[in-house]
Enzyme design. Structure first.
Site, mmCIF file in Angstrom:
data_model
loop_
_atom_site.group_PDB
_atom_site.id
_atom_site.type_symbol
_atom_site.label_atom_id
_atom_site.label_comp_id
_atom_site.label_asym_id
_atom_site.label_seq_id
_atom_site.Cartn_x
_atom_site.Cartn_y
_atom_site.Cartn_z
ATOM 1 N N GLU A 1 -0.946 -8.567 5.223
ATOM 2 C CA GLU A 1 -0.662 -8.633 6.669
ATOM 3 C C GLU A 1 -1.935 -8.584 7.509
ATOM 4 O O GLU A 1 -1.913 -8.945 8.680
ATOM 5 C CB GLU A 1 0.325 -7.530 7.076
ATOM 6 C CG GLU A 1 -0.261 -6.144 7.270
ATOM 7 C CD GLU A 1 -0.553 -5.391 5.966
ATOM 8 O OE1 GLU A 1 -0.582 -6.036 4.899
ATOM 9 O OE2 GLU A 1 -0.774 -4.171 6.028
ATOM 10 N N HIS B 1 -3.577 -5.708 1.222
ATOM 11 C CA HIS B 1 -2.862 -5.919 2.489
ATOM 12 C C HIS B 1 -2.830 -7.373 2.953
ATOM 13 O O HIS B 1 -3.719 -7.801 3.693
ATOM 14 C CB HIS B 1 -3.537 -5.094 3.590
ATOM 15 C CG HIS B 1 -3.343 -3.628 3.415
ATOM 16 N ND1 HIS B 1 -2.345 -2.927 4.053
ATOM 17 C CD2 HIS B 1 -4.005 -2.723 2.654
ATOM 18 C CE1 HIS B 1 -2.407 -1.649 3.708
ATOM 19 N NE2 HIS B 1 -3.408 -1.504 2.864
ATOM 20 N N CYS C 1 0.836 -1.207 0.000
ATOM 21 C CA CYS C 1 0.000 0.000 0.000
ATOM 22 C C CYS C 1 0.872 1.258 0.000
ATOM 23 O O CYS C 1 1.504 1.569 -0.984
ATOM 24 C CB CYS C 1 -0.961 -0.038 1.172
ATOM 25 S SG CYS C 1 -2.258 1.212 1.074
#
Lengths: 81, 226
Positions: free
Chosen positions: B196, B194, B85
């Protein structure tokens, strides 16, 4: 004292959604003049005395490295008294 | 294996990135934007957020942080580097990968669970996936529209450097549905969604994102990026 103005605009081929949103808002307010709107950034840089050619070259260098992203943007540098 | 996670002023997702590293079996090392060296890490993640308030352009100011100097040198030498990002935006501003991320076509901030297809499973960060595997991970950005000139796009397509593509409707106006790309060597990856945030179904839409972090550990165990 003088002001060096750096104008940064998205390259013509890069889509400018902000400009498009402004262009769409104008007619809602009754402004019918615009066929297109592009939005950019303006930097006003104050320097002591009249800018020298060397100073302007430095500003152009900074404009290329930091003030603009040459992948998507063009810039112009000029002096305003 | 030590994976550095860089925190810039305004970074948001550093803790989740470190958590994902630990969940994959690695050791997460905190790196600060003002650090002049990389504390002996084997790979680095530039996490998401709004570094320096997204002032000027997203990633434009972070790109000149002190930590970026050793980081750029190490990545150019083959160290695995993942930008997620805002981290993707920093990679683009640092010209470590081609192109740029611009305002979403529809101008709205996006926050959604997004299906992406992993199309290159050779990179340091994607080798745990099956080719064309579809995964669901969060996508949240205001400036995620990937743009580049026609020549660059042709090169990315021709060299298989588009590592992930959005599936379904184009969420942000990215050219050719690009969600992530890699450099020529395959050690640097920029990714808009994302992974994560998707390492455990309890706290995310899936555990699909974990593959990025297990991939890099696999790469490092095998002796670095190819």
């Amino acid at each position: 004292m003088a002001t060096i103005v750096v104008d940064v605009m998205l390259k013509p081929e890069i889509l400018d959604p902000q400009g498009k949103a402004v262009a769409a808002a104008l007619p809602r307010l009754g402004f019918a003049f615009a066929t297109d709107v592009r939005q950019g950034k303006r930097f006003e840089i104050t320097v002591e005395g009249d800018p020298t050619e060397a100073q302007l070259a430095e500003v152009r260098d900074a404009a290329e490295k930091l003030l603009s992203n040459p992948v998507i943007e063009n810039f112009t540098v000029r002096v305003e008294k | 294996m030590k994976i550095g996670v860089v925190t810039f002023p305004g970074t948001l997702d550093d803790r989740d990135a470190a958590r994902a590293v630990r969940a994959a079996g690695g050791e997460a090392i905190e790196l600060w934007h003002d650090d002049a060296e990389l504390k002996g890490v084997d790979a680095v993640i530039l996490p998401g957020g709004f570094s320096y308030g997204d002032y000027l352009r997203c990633g434009a100011i972070s790109r000149f942080s002190p930590v970026m100097e050793p980081l750029i040198a190490a990545a150019q030498g083959g160290m695995p580097l993942l930008g997620i990002c805002n981290g993707f935006q920093v990679l683009a501003e640092a010209h470590l990968i081609p192109g740029a991320l611009t305002r979403n076509q529809h101008l709205h901030f996006l926050c959604t669970d997004q299906t992406i297809r992993i199309e290159n499973t050779e990179t340091a960060w994607t080798n745990s996936f099956r080719e064309n595997q579809e995964i669901v991970i969060p996508l949240k950005n205001g400036e995620g529209s990937y743009q580049c000139d026609d020549e660059t796009l042709k090169m990315l397509e021709g060299e298989g450097r588009i590592i992930a593509r959005y599936v379904g409707e184009n969420p942000n106006g990215s050219r050719n549905l690009i969600a992530g790309i890699t450099n020529e060597r395959g050690n640097i990856v920029g990714l808009m969604p994302h992974p994560e945030h998707a390492i455990n179904p309890l706290t995310g839409p899936s555990a699909d994102g974990l593959g990025f972090f297990t991939s890099v550990l696999k790469t490092l165990v095998a002796g670095g990026a190819k």
